[in-house]
Design a protein around this motif. Sequence first.
Motif, mmCIF file in Angstrom:
data_model
loop_
_atom_site.group_PDB
_atom_site.id
_atom_site.type_symbol
_atom_site.label_atom_id
_atom_site.label_comp_id
_atom_site.label_asym_id
_atom_site.label_seq_id
_atom_site.Cartn_x
_atom_site.Cartn_y
_atom_site.Cartn_z
ATOM 1 N N ILE A 272 0.841 -1.203 0.000
ATOM 2 C CA ILE A 272 0.000 0.000 0.000
ATOM 3 C C ILE A 272 0.873 1.250 0.000
ATOM 4 C CG2 ILE A 272 -1.846 1.237 1.180
ATOM 5 C CD1 ILE A 272 -2.523 -1.430 2.610
ATOM 6 N N VAL A 273 0.804 2.018 -1.069
ATOM 7 C CA VAL A 273 1.519 3.288 -1.144
ATOM 8 C C VAL A 273 0.721 4.374 -0.430
ATOM 9 C CG1 VAL A 273 2.348 5.107 -2.694
ATOM 10 C CG2 VAL A 273 2.703 2.697 -3.280
ATOM 11 N N ASN A 274 -0.567 4.378 -0.634
ATOM 12 C CA ASN A 274 -1.425 5.396 -0.053
ATOM 13 C C ASN A 274 -2.709 4.743 0.432
ATOM 14 O OD1 ASN A 274 -3.761 7.674 -0.675
ATOM 15 N ND2 ASN A 274 -1.900 8.516 0.203
ATOM 16 N N GLY A 275 -2.932 4.788 1.764
ATOM 17 C CA GLY A 275 -4.155 4.206 2.318
ATOM 18 C C GLY A 275 -3.916 3.198 3.421
ATOM 19 N N ASN A 276 -2.702 3.144 3.996
ATOM 20 C CA ASN A 276 -2.421 2.163 5.059
ATOM 21 C C ASN A 276 -3.370 2.309 6.244
ATOM 22 O OD1 ASN A 276 0.360 0.565 4.604
ATOM 23 N ND2 ASN A 276 0.549 2.601 3.681
ATOM 24 N N LEU B 8 0.282 13.491 -2.852
ATOM 25 C CA LEU B 8 -0.947 13.052 -2.199
ATOM 26 C C LEU B 8 -1.063 13.602 -0.782
ATOM 27 C CD1 LEU B 8 -0.993 9.321 -3.360
ATOM 28 C CD2 LEU B 8 -2.467 11.167 -4.174
ATOM 29 N N GLN B 9 0.078 13.714 -0.095
ATOM 30 C CA GLN B 9 0.035 14.096 1.308
ATOM 31 C C GLN B 9 -0.159 15.582 1.540
ATOM 32 O OE1 GLN B 9 3.688 12.237 2.368
ATOM 33 N NE2 GLN B 9 2.783 10.201 2.444
ATOM 34 N N VAL B 10 0.037 16.401 0.517
ATOM 35 C CA VAL B 10 -0.228 17.835 0.702
ATOM 36 C C VAL B 10 -1.672 18.177 0.378
ATOM 37 C CG1 VAL B 10 2.141 18.512 0.227
ATOM 38 C CG2 VAL B 10 0.509 18.406 -1.660
#
Length: 423
Positions: free
Chosen positions: A123-127, A170-172
């Motif tokens: 999972i890159v984004n959504g852990n 994604l995180q910003v």
Amino acid sequence: MEIIQCSLPQRQDYIRQLRQSGTSLYDFPLFFQDQMRTFPVYSVEIGFPCYRLANGRTRTAQLEIIATEDLTSDFFTKDPDSEPALRKQDEILRQMVHDAGLLRTFKKVQQDQPLILENDGYIVNGNRRVCAMRLLLQQDEETYSHFKHVQVIFLPPCNQRDIKELEGRLQVQPDIRADYSWTAEAMLYQDLRKQRWTDEQIADLYQKGISEIRELIAMLEDAEHYLETRGNDGRYSKVIKKEYAFRQLQKKRQKCVNDEPRKQLLTTVAYLMLDDPDTTDGRLYESIPDAHKFLDNIANNLQRDFEEQIESETDNEDDFDILGGTTPDDFTGILGVLNETTNAPKARDVIRDTIEEMRNQERERKDATYCLRQVQQAHTKLQSALSSLDEDAETTGIDDVLRNIEQTVSDIRDWLSNADNQD
């Protein structure tokens, strides 16, 4: 509901089948590798996605577990499919889900965006979202049955720089994800710098100022040094709530230009205050600037109260003036004393009392009668000293102090004479 985790071979085989089947739900747009692309979205079982251990948000928590549970330094990095490491990662994520209140959020909503997975199912984004969904399923399988399957997209084979750039974008973006702790954010930038990213590149990726990136990394390095000197290597939870104190320390250290002894003393004094912030009068991050402002006074008072120990270390004798004192230009003796753990409680008392005294003096100086009251207090103390003299009194050094007092009295008289002449 029991969540069955897929192994790496199982994930790789299933991903091949999905791509060959043509059973995607829809296409999802994503800016990746410097261009806008569309990726097919698939539905997979909730146990299919694998937590990504190389997760910037969880890095400091991982290091703390390594430190507190005496694990090997590569516990989270040697094998991305290590079952013990994934169990610990699940514990970290559960705590983050709890702290962010994500269970309350997911009780009310369904998945509205696909999870982003690497080509092997990590999972890159959504852990944390996956963790929250799994927790709800385990609590009530019937109510949250819509989380038995989740929507995902798979990135093509790529390098870690591509992943880092995607994470940054994604995180910003504002959404339900919680902010990083300041230590985790700083470590993210620090790791990128170690991978030869320039500060300018990091700032551009995360939409931050270059000075902000540099300050945060410097604060982390300072916090790590503080933890190391206290025998708490890796225990970042001890400094998470002290962000503003380390920020103030960084700002004040920068003012000690070309004066390493003063910088070391300020750092040591601040560390003592960080050990026990309740001993400061007021907020800790407000007391550190005052420690910098009154550092000479603190040094003089520490020299006075630890005189015997300092003399034994430096073999030098210093005269102290009860009405002013001297400004030290070499703090070696003081630093040696402050680095002794047994001296810490007394040293903190001296630091606190000095800051409180100097704050009071600053307030009193605004009063036109300040000088008069100080002279009156000095006179009262000298009268008390006189009345205490008897045959058992220790008189060594009194003559030297009296000469200093006489000189100070002479200076005051000269000032008053000049002021009268000007009138």
